[in-house]
Design a protein around this motif. Structure first.
Motif, short mmCIF file in Angstrom:
data_model
loop_
_atom_site.label_atom_id
_atom_site.label_comp_id
_atom_site.label_asym_id
_atom_site.label_seq_id
_atom_site.Cartn_x
_atom_site.Cartn_y
_atom_site.Cartn_z
N ALA A 308 0.82 -1.22 0.00
CA ALA A 308 0.00 0.00 0.00
C ALA A 308 0.85 1.26 0.00
CB ALA A 308 -0.93 -0.01 1.20
N SER A 309 2.10 1.15 0.46
CA SER A 309 2.92 2.36 0.62
C SER A 309 3.72 2.69 -0.63
CB SER A 309 3.87 2.18 1.79
OG SER A 309 4.86 1.25 1.41
N ARG A 310 3.53 1.97 -1.70
CA ARG A 310 4.20 2.20 -2.99
C ARG A 310 5.69 1.90 -2.94
NH1 ARG A 310 1.64 7.80 -5.27
NH2 ARG A 310 2.55 7.04 -7.19
N GLY A 311 6.11 1.19 -1.89
CA GLY A 311 7.53 0.92 -1.76
C GLY A 311 7.98 -0.33 -2.51
N THR A 312 7.06 -1.02 -3.18
CA THR A 312 7.41 -2.33 -3.74
C THR A 312 7.46 -2.31 -5.26
OG1 THR A 312 5.11 -3.03 -3.89
CG2 THR A 312 6.23 -3.45 -1.81
N THR A 313 8.12 -3.32 -5.79
CA THR A 313 8.12 -3.54 -7.24
C THR A 313 7.83 -5.02 -7.47
OG1 THR A 313 10.49 -4.00 -7.20
CG2 THR A 313 9.85 -1.74 -7.72
N GLY A 314 7.27 -5.32 -8.65
CA GLY A 314 7.05 -6.73 -8.99
C GLY A 314 6.13 -7.42 -8.00
N LYS A 315 6.40 -8.71 -7.81
CA LYS A 315 5.51 -9.58 -7.02
C LYS A 315 5.90 -9.65 -5.56
CE LYS A 315 2.26 -11.98 -6.35
NZ LYS A 315 0.92 -11.57 -6.73
N LEU A 316 4.92 -9.60 -4.68
CA LEU A 316 5.17 -9.83 -3.25
C LEU A 316 4.63 -11.21 -2.89
CD1 LEU A 316 5.59 -6.79 -3.25
CD2 LEU A 316 4.33 -6.69 -1.14
N LEU A 317 5.42 -11.98 -2.18
CA LEU A 317 5.00 -13.33 -1.78
C LEU A 317 5.01 -13.47 -0.27
CD1 LEU A 317 7.01 -15.58 -4.29
CD2 LEU A 317 4.60 -14.90 -4.46
N LEU A 318 4.08 -14.30 0.23
CA LEU A 318 4.11 -14.75 1.63
C LEU A 318 4.48 -16.23 1.60
CD1 LEU A 318 0.78 -13.48 3.22
CD2 LEU A 318 3.09 -12.61 3.65
N GLU A 319 5.37 -16.62 2.49
CA GLU A 319 5.77 -18.03 2.52
C GLU A 319 5.60 -18.61 3.91
OE1 GLU A 319 8.90 -17.57 -1.20
OE2 GLU A 319 9.72 -17.85 0.81
N PRO A 320 4.84 -19.71 4.01
CA PRO A 320 4.63 -20.31 5.34
C PRO A 320 5.94 -20.80 5.95
CG PRO A 320 3.11 -21.26 3.74
CD PRO A 320 4.09 -20.43 2.97
#
Ligand code: NDP
Length: 320
Positions: A308-320
Motif C-alpha cells: 500500500a505504501s508504494r515501496g514495492t516492485t514486482g511480485k510480493l509473496l508470503l511463505e509459510p
C-alpha cells in the motif's frame, strides 16, 4: 495449521497469525500445502472493507503448492502434483483447498515461487493485453504503475505483441525497471497526459491501462487518441468516483471498460489457454518474473503495508 485470520475490517493490524483448522478437500477439490501465496491489492480492498467479506476470514486466493490430498471425483490430479491457482480460498495459510478445475499443473522448469506470481497478476496481464482490449502491433499504449506486479508483466506481454508502451512510475528506480521490462518511455505521474501526447506526436495513445484509479483517471482520459479506450482495472490510489459520460464524447468517441479477472477466466478452456500461454512465455524467456519481496506468513501485515505504501516492485509473496 498456522493461518492469517481476520476478524473484522481494518488496517494491516487485523491480519493476525493464529492456529486454524486445516480445510478438508470437498468433492472435486484439492488440498494443497502452500509453497507461496501472492500478495495482491484485492486482499487490501477486502481487508479494509472496500469489498465485502464474511468474517472471520483467512485471506488470499493466489498461490502455488503441492497437492497433499484429493476429494471425491477429482481426475487429472494426484498427491505430489505441483499446482498454482488464483481461485483458492484462504491461501494465507499452510494449507488451502481449491476446486481442481481452478488449478493448473505447474510444468517442470518453473519453480513454485514463480508459479505463485502467475495465476492472478499474470492472468490479469494476459487478459488485459489479449482480451479486455486489443491494441495492434505498432500502437502506443500507456501502462500506469509500470514497475508494479501487474505493470511489469503487462508491459512484457504487450511488447511481445509489438505494442509500444509508455509507462508511469513514481521513482527513477521504478522507471528503470519498467524500461528494462520493455517500456519505450517511462515517465513520472506529473503531467503524464501531456507527456504521452507529446511522445505520440500529439495524437494520444490507443489504450490506457489504469490500475491506479482515482488519482490518474482524469489524466488517463486526456491521454487517449480519438476512439481510444481506457481500461480501468483497479484503484490503488482509491476508487474512481462517478463521472459524466459526456467526457467520452468530448474526448473523441472514447470508451471505458472496468474489467475483472473472474470474467476472463470463466471456463476451463479459457483458464487453460491463459495458463498455457503464461507458462510457455516464462519457459521461453518472453516473460520474466520479478519477485520484489518475500515475507514469512507471520508478517502478512508488513507485506500489506509495503504494497500500500508504494515501496514495492514486482511480485510480493508470503511463505509459510
Ligand atoms: P502493484 O504492484 O502495481 O502496486 C500498486 C502500484 O500502484 C504501486 O506500486 C504504485 O506504483 C502505484 N500507485 C499509484 N498511486 C498509488 C497510491 N496512492 N497508493 C498505492 N499505490 C499507488 O499492485 P498489483 O500489481 O497487485 O495491482 C495493480 C492494480 O491491478 C491494482 O489496482 C489491483 O487492484 C489491480 N488488479 C485488478 C485486477 C482485475 O482483474 N481488475 C486483477 C489484479 C489486480 P508507483 O509508486 O510507481 O506509482
Amino acid at each position: 495449521m498456522r493461518a492469517i485470520v481476520v476478524e473484522r475490517a481494518g488496517g494491516p493490524e487485523v491480519l493476525e497469525l493464529r492456529e486454524a483448522e486445516a480445510p478438508r478437500p470437498g468433492p472435486g477439490e484439492l488440498l494443497v500445502e502452500t509453497a507461496a501465496t501472492g500478495v495482491n491489492f484485492i486482499e487490501i480492498y477486502r481487508r479494509s472493507g472496500v469489498y465485502p467479506v464474511d468474517f472471520p476470514d483467512i485471506p488470499g486466493s493466489e498461490a502455488s503448492g503441492t497437492v497433499v490430498a484429493v476429494g471425491d471425483g477429482v481426475a487429472g490430479f494426484a498427491a505430489g502434483d505441483r499446482v498454482a491457482t488464483s481461485a483458492g480460498t484462504g491461501t494465507y495459510a499452510e494449507h488451502f483447498a481449491v476446486a481442481a478445475e481452478q488449478a493448473a499443473l505447474v510444468p517442470d522448469g518453473i519453480d513454485l515461487r514463480t508459479a505463485a506470481a502467475l495465476p492472478l497478476q499474470g492472468a490479469t496481464a494476459h487478459y488485459l493485453a489479449a482480451s479486455a482490449s486489443r491494441p495492434e502491433a505498432g500502437d502506443t499504449v500507456l501502462v500506469h504503475a509500470g514497475a508494479g506486479g501487474v505493470g511489469l508483466l503487462l508491459t512484457q506481454l504487450l511488447t511481445a505483441r509489438g505494442v509500444r508502451v509508455i509507462s508511469t512510475a513514481s521513482s527513477d528506480a521504478k522507471r528503470e525497471l519498467s524500461l528494462a521490462a520493455g517500456a519505450e518511455h517511462a515517465i513520472g505521474y506529473e503531467g503524464f497526459a501531456d507527456r504521452a501526447r507529446e511522445l505520440t506526436g500529439g495524437e494520444g495513445v490507443a489504450v490506457v491501462y489504469d490500475g491506479v484509479g482515482e488519482s490518474t483517471f482524469d489524466g488517463s482520459l486526456s491521454a487517449l487518441r480519438v476512439r481510444g479506450g481506457l481500461v480501468l482495472f483497479g484503484g490503488a490510489s482509491g476508487q474512481v468516483p462517478p463521472f459524466d459520460l459526456q467526457r467520452l464524447n468530448a474526448g473523441g468517441s472514447l470508451s471505458v471498460t472496468r474489467p475483472s479477472l473472474g470474467d476472463f477466466m470463466r471456463t476451463v478452456e479459457e483458464r487453460a489457454w491463459r495458463y498455457r500461454e503464461l507458462f510457455a512465455a516464462v519457459l521461453d524467456g518472453t516473460l520474466e518474473l520479478r519477485i520484489g519481496a518475500r515475507f514469512p506468513l507471520a508478517e502478512a501485515a508488513e507485506a500489506h503495508r509495503a504494497l500500500a505504501s508504494r515501496g514495492t516492485t514486482g511480485k510480493l509473496l508470503l511463505e509459510p
